[in-house]
Scaffold this motif. Structure first.
Motif, PDB file in Angstrom:
ATOM      1  N   LEU A 177      57.614 -21.947 -60.969  1.00  0.00           N
ATOM      2  CA  LEU A 177      58.039 -23.101 -60.171  1.00  0.00           C
ATOM      3  C   LEU A 177      57.314 -23.119 -58.835  1.00  0.00           C
ATOM      4  O   LEU A 177      56.918 -24.181 -58.350  1.00  0.00           O
ATOM      5  CB  LEU A 177      59.554 -23.066 -59.979  1.00  0.00           C
ATOM      6  CG  LEU A 177      60.386 -23.203 -61.261  1.00  0.00           C
ATOM      7  CD1 LEU A 177      61.872 -23.074 -60.951  1.00  0.00           C
ATOM      8  CD2 LEU A 177      60.096 -24.518 -61.969  1.00  0.00           C
ATOM      9  N   ARG A 178      57.122 -21.964 -58.239  1.00  0.00           N
ATOM     10  CA  ARG A 178      56.371 -21.900 -56.979  1.00  0.00           C
ATOM     11  C   ARG A 178      54.917 -22.331 -57.188  1.00  0.00           C
ATOM     12  O   ARG A 178      54.287 -22.888 -56.291  1.00  0.00           O
ATOM     13  CB  ARG A 178      56.416 -20.476 -56.420  1.00  0.00           C
ATOM     14  CG  ARG A 178      57.804 -20.024 -55.972  1.00  0.00           C
ATOM     15  CD  ARG A 178      57.784 -18.644 -55.344  1.00  0.00           C
ATOM     16  NE  ARG A 178      59.141 -18.233 -54.956  1.00  0.00           N
ATOM     17  CZ  ARG A 178      59.858 -17.326 -55.604  1.00  0.00           C
ATOM     18  NH1 ARG A 178      59.354 -16.692 -56.657  1.00  0.00           N
ATOM     19  NH2 ARG A 178      61.080 -17.024 -55.206  1.00  0.00           N
ATOM     20  N   ALA A 179      54.400 -22.061 -58.393  1.00  0.00           N
ATOM     21  CA  ALA A 179      53.011 -22.434 -58.701  1.00  0.00           C
ATOM     22  C   ALA A 179      52.850 -23.929 -58.902  1.00  0.00           C
ATOM     23  O   ALA A 179      51.723 -24.432 -58.912  1.00  0.00           O
ATOM     24  CB  ALA A 179      52.547 -21.694 -59.955  1.00  0.00           C
ATOM     25  N   GLY A 180      53.983 -24.641 -59.067  1.00  0.00           N
ATOM     26  CA  GLY A 180      53.921 -26.088 -59.226  1.00  0.00           C
ATOM     27  C   GLY A 180      54.292 -26.598 -60.590  1.00  0.00           C
ATOM     28  O   GLY A 180      54.096 -27.788 -60.885  1.00  0.00           O
ATOM     29  N   CYS A 181      54.831 -25.732 -61.469  1.00  0.00           N
ATOM     30  CA  CYS A 181      55.237 -26.183 -62.797  1.00  0.00           C
ATOM     31  C   CYS A 181      56.383 -27.186 -62.692  1.00  0.00           C
ATOM     32  O   CYS A 181      57.285 -27.046 -61.863  1.00  0.00           O
ATOM     33  CB  CYS A 181      55.693 -25.004 -63.654  1.00  0.00           C
ATOM     34  SG  CYS A 181      54.345 -24.022 -64.338  1.00  0.00           S
ATOM     35  N   ALA A 182      56.353 -28.170 -63.593  1.00  0.00           N
ATOM     36  CA  ALA A 182      57.456 -29.126 -63.686  1.00  0.00           C
ATOM     37  C   ALA A 182      58.666 -28.509 -64.364  1.00  0.00           C
ATOM     38  O   ALA A 182      59.782 -28.999 -64.224  1.00  0.00           O
ATOM     39  CB  ALA A 182      57.014 -30.370 -64.450  1.00  0.00           C
ATOM     40  N   GLY A 183      58.445 -27.440 -65.099  1.00  0.00           N
ATOM     41  CA  GLY A 183      59.534 -26.773 -65.797  1.00  0.00           C
ATOM     42  C   GLY A 183      58.993 -25.767 -66.781  1.00  0.00           C
ATOM     43  O   GLY A 183      57.805 -25.428 -66.766  1.00  0.00           O
ATOM     44  N   LEU A 184      59.868 -25.295 -67.651  1.00  0.00           N
ATOM     45  CA  LEU A 184      59.494 -24.320 -68.667  1.00  0.00           C
ATOM     46  C   LEU A 184      60.020 -24.754 -70.023  1.00  0.00           C
ATOM     47  O   LEU A 184      60.996 -25.506 -70.111  1.00  0.00           O
ATOM     48  CB  LEU A 184      60.037 -22.923 -68.331  1.00  0.00           C
ATOM     49  CG  LEU A 184      59.002 -21.969 -67.678  1.00  0.00           C
ATOM     50  CD1 LEU A 184      58.756 -22.385 -66.241  1.00  0.00           C
ATOM     51  CD2 LEU A 184      59.463 -20.521 -67.752  1.00  0.00           C
ATOM     52  N   ILE A 185      59.374 -24.239 -71.076  1.00  0.00           N
ATOM     53  CA  ILE A 185      59.792 -24.524 -72.446  1.00  0.00           C
ATOM     54  C   ILE A 185      60.060 -23.188 -73.140  1.00  0.00           C
ATOM     55  O   ILE A 185      59.200 -22.647 -73.841  1.00  0.00           O
ATOM     56  CB  ILE A 185      58.729 -25.347 -73.207  1.00  0.00           C
ATOM     57  CG1 ILE A 185      58.395 -26.621 -72.423  1.00  0.00           C
ATOM     58  CG2 ILE A 185      59.232 -25.705 -74.597  1.00  0.00           C
ATOM     59  CD1 ILE A 185      57.352 -27.499 -73.092  1.00  0.00           C
TER      60      ILE A 185
END
Length: 300
Positions: free
Chosen positions: A196-204
């Motif tokens: 999330l800190r890296a900029g991901c919109a989310g996880l799957i």
């Protein structure tokens, strides 16, 4: 388009006779929704897509979209060895009601320039938003950051990316594509806060601990990183246990979900890793620590 959060990618559950288990698949969907999942996904590696016939893949598409009934977005993975094979599955996904698609490479023996052209041609067959599963560690092939940027220019509906790698690599990909793509990572939730800190919109991730990962995401989103880190510390041992390999995830992660659903017996479709007594002991301990899924107390 604003797809974000925790998308649980469903396991394929089978009956004793080797067929897809309709009841348990529906139960899994409801558990994920009761856990607050922001979306659902299916037909990726966790769904054992390579062991499923075309008819079974289409059946899962129909079941999931019917069970979700528009409550959250549904992302369906499209796997096939040719453009025509993937296009045929896309038609089924569209008819079922998919929100967006995740395209897999057609195989390992393809160059990156050919893979880029392949994805562009498949994406041209649909108006749905598309992602690619960029997982060279698991699929044997994947696009580099500059190639991802090139694909954005070739396909207007290339809007998302499903990565499968360390947060350091994902951050570099996000930096390269800028705001062109909404990026999700997988790997069961490993490095969730840093993703999330890296900029991901989310996880799957798989559903094993979806009811913990959703509050983790929400805590981070409201700026409470300390709470997000606390939740992550609680679930990390379980995530680390199941994410030793895809085979380990399918063997033990699926059993953790089944126990949390109140189901004692899991039937594997071969080839599959055979559980060991010690492995089952570990998996059962993690399932007991997590407890029943929300709304599932009556099923225990």
């Amino acid at each position: 388009m604003d797809y974000h959060g925790v998308y649980a990618i469903l396991y394929a559950f089978f009956t004793a006779s080797g067929q897809l288990d309709r009841g348990l698949m529906k139960q899994q969907v409801e558990a994920c929704l009761a856990s607050g999942a922001h979306g659902l996904a299916a037909l990726g590696l966790a769904t054992e897509v390579n062991k499923l016939s075309t008819t079974e893949r289409e059946q899962i598409m129909d079941w999931i979209c019917t069970d979700v009934a528009g409550r959250v977005p549904v992302a369906l993975t499209i796997a096939g060895a040719s453009v025509s094979e993937q296009t045929a599955l896309i038609r089924q996904a569209e008819a079922a009601g998919a929100s967006w698609l995740i395209l897999q490479p057609p195989g390992r023996d393809i160059s990156n320039p050919a893979l880029l052209d392949f994805f562009a041609e498949v994406m041209a067959s649909t108006r749905l938003p598309c992602a690619i599963q960029n997982a060279p560690a698991y699929l044997g092939v994947g696009l580099e950051a500059d190639e991802l940027h090139a694909l954005c220019q070739l396909a207007a509906n290339f809007k998302l990316l499903k990565g499968e790698g360390p947060a350091l690599e994902i951050q570099q990909q996000i930096e390269a594509v800028g705001s062109a793509l909404q990026v999700f990572n997988g790997r069961g939730g490993l490095e969730f806060p840093d993703n999330l800190r890296a900029g991901c919109a989310g996880l799957i991730p798989a559903p094993d601990a979806v009811d913990r990962l959703v509050p983790l995401y929400e805590a981070f989103r409201r700026g409470d990183e300390a709470d997000a880190e606390r939740i992550y510390a609680e679930v990390l041992p379980c995530i680390t246990f199941v994410m030793q390999s895809i085979a380990t995830l399918l063997c033990y992660g699926k059993r953790i979900v089944a126990w949390r659903l109140g189901v004692d017996t899991v039937y594997d479709r071969q080839p599959a890793l055979a559980p060991t007594p010690f492995g089952l002991e570990c998996a059962k301990r993690y399932a007991d620590q997590l407890g029943p899924f929300p709304g599932n107390l009556a099923m225990r």
